[in-house]
Design an enzyme around this catalytic site. Structure first.
Site, short mmCIF file in Angstrom:
data_model
loop_
_atom_site.label_atom_id
_atom_site.label_comp_id
_atom_site.label_asym_id
_atom_site.label_seq_id
_atom_site.Cartn_x
_atom_site.Cartn_y
_atom_site.Cartn_z
CE LYS A 27 17.72 2.78 -14.13
NZ LYS A 27 17.76 2.28 -14.84
CG HIS A 65 1.02 0.87 5.59
ND1 HIS A 65 1.15 2.39 4.48
CD2 HIS A 65 0.31 0.35 4.99
CE1 HIS A 65 -0.30 2.33 4.74
NE2 HIS A 65 -0.62 1.16 4.36
CG HIS A 73 -2.03 1.20 1.40
ND1 HIS A 73 -3.12 0.66 2.10
CD2 HIS A 73 -2.00 1.58 0.61
CE1 HIS A 73 -3.61 1.88 1.90
NE2 HIS A 73 -3.28 2.53 0.78
CG ASP A 130 -3.24 -2.70 3.81
OD1 ASP A 130 -3.00 -2.06 5.42
OD2 ASP A 130 -3.30 -1.73 2.52
#
Length: 476
Positions: free
Chosen positions: A183, A17, A11, A19
């Site tokens: 990169k 975070h 999320h 869920d």
């Protein structure tokens, strides 16, 4: 009774975070995990209990509007069924989760969630929980651990984990949770190495991100077998160096796609390539896909040594600002930011790895070319570009700069073999004039300065072909 459902959703709200949701009495009991599910039984992670969600939410993926609660992107990280061992409301939950083969958990995992009361970041003690990875999840279930077993059986089938385009400010919010790498301006390669033994010289197999065998194209990278003592699978980037000893994607074009040994040897002497190894996925029969980034990097330094064409660049020691500045000074594309706790999700594009670029680049499909004049009379003036949208191909404009003479000539030969009579996409009349059309199966890369209101690329500059990318994956 019926199997109980679980889902873990990645999320990207104000702060990233995961869920963690378990079906319980007709609803989804939910916790927010700022660092995701733990991968080490010795390290518990914070779990903040949130409001219950309806069962329909178990299949939700998409965008929540920014002005709504939890606004941001939601993707399913893993899902499946679980066996409940213990459920004490408000106190403790013990469950064995059966995830997907290619999911974030990597098979069967047993977790314990427990409330910590007043010990935690929230004033409401009911919200303060921790989540613990319990040892030996297989002992809680007769089923095997599918992902790990499959990985050990066929490590060469691992696909590269892909990064998403990110913003510096997103990473800066929790900078300590991220590691930074330069990169490299090349093409990804999964290298499967069989170490030398008394009876065998060993071998190296190089596979592109779209599954093509590149071993014969880059024979100098067989040196990797001399840099290891055990069978292993590593992830890295193949680069060619320019005059200033920095990666030069244009030079790499001269090696890409060659398979005849005579052609390979001719170009090899002019343009040697190097492998920048940055991840260890298997080592001596052990899968490391579900271990953290930090653990994999530590093991990589132990397993792979450097050679003449093999490099193992260390992660950047310093702040994000310093990493971006150093990358700019070295004239590199940008910085790769990787969450220290992140597991390796084979073949998945995630936001636990982010590309932080100095300029915008994107993949494009070639749908046609316009007739050249003067020095370009025998090649082309510009290429017409497109990408896949929801309802078919979408026209992106044309690119006429960034080509060297070798690219102009070799591209024209290739395009002549792909000609078709009609345009594969709707093209404005001003760009259709004197255009020739081709089957949209060639993928290229361009830099650009933005997108116009009409959806065209602003000031695109050609960088080169991307034979390692599947045309079906080039989306708007």
């Amino acid at each position: 009774g019926d199997a109980l459902t679980f889902v873990i959703q990645e999320h990207h709200a104000q702060a990233l975070h995961w869920d963690f949701r378990l079906e319980h009495e007709g609803i989804l009991a939910s916790w927010a995990l700022p660092k995701g599910p733990p991968t080490d039984p010795k390290k518990n992670h914070l779990a903040v209990q949130t409001e219950d969600h309806p069962m329909e939410y178990a299949t939700f993926e998409g965008t929540i509007p920014k002005d709504q609660y939890g606004g941001g992107e939601v993707t399913i990280w893993d899902w499946g069924t679980y066996e409940l061992e213990e459920w004490q409301d408000g106190k403790k939950v013990v469950a064995t989760l059966h995830g997907q083969d290619d999911g974030g958990l990597g098979g069967v995992r047993k977790f314990s969630l427990f409330n910590t009361g007043g010990s935690g970041p929230n004033k409401d003690p009911a919200k303060n929980w921790m989540i613990h990875l319990m040892k030996d999840p297989a002992s809680a279930s007769p089923e095997p651990e599918p992902a790990r077993a499959a990985d050990d059986a066929a490590p060469v089938d691992i696909e590269p984990m892909l990064a998403s385009l990110g913003k510096v400010e997103t990473v800066a919010r929790k900078e300590k949770d991220w590691a930074f790498e330069m990169k490299w301006d090349g093409i990804r390669a999964i290298a499967t190495v069989r170490a030398a033994t008394k009876d065998s010289d060993g071998s190296v197999t190089l596979t592109s991100r779209n599954g093509r065998d590149m071993t014969a194209t880059y024979p100098e990278l067989a040196e990797l077998v001399d840099c290891v003592d055990v069978d292993c699978v590593v992830d890295g980037e193949i680069v060619a160096l320019g005059p200033s000893s920095r990666p030069d994607f244009g030079r790499l074009q001269q090696r890409m796609g060659l398979t005849k040994s005579r052609d390979v040897e001719r170009e090899r002497s002019k343009t040697p390539v190097y492998l920048m190894v940055f991840d260890l996925l298997h080592s001596d029969g052990e899968s490391l896909l579900r271990t953290s980034y930090d653990q994999r990097r530590e093991r990589l330094a132990e397993v792979v040594s450097e050679g003449e064409n093999i490099y193992v660049p260390e992660a950047f020691e310093g702040s994000l600002d310093e990493a971006m500045k150093s990358s700019k000074e070295l004239d590199l594309e940008g910085v790769m930011a990787k969450q220290r706790d992140s597991v390796y999700l084979s073949g998945r594009r995630t936001r636990t790895w982010l590309k932080l670029k100095h300029s915008s680049t994107r993949d494009v499909l070639i749908v046609g070319w316009r007739t050249g004049t003067g020095e370009r009379a025998d090649t082309f003036a510009s290429l017409l570009l497109a990408a896949h949208g929801d309802e078919g191909l979408v026209y992106l404009g044309r690119v006429g700069t960034g080509f060297d003479q070798h690219q102009l000539q070799s591209l024209r030969k290739t395009l002549d073999r792909m000609s078709r009579k009609t345009p594969p996409v709707e093209v404005p009349s001003e760009d259709r004039h004197d255009a020739s059309w081709v089957t949209p199966s060639l993928v290229g890369e361009v830099t650009f300065g933005g997108i116009t209101e009409a959806g065209r690329l602003r000031h695109p500059v050609w960088r080169g072909l991307r034979e390692d990318i599947d045309p079906d994956d080039v989306g708007v």
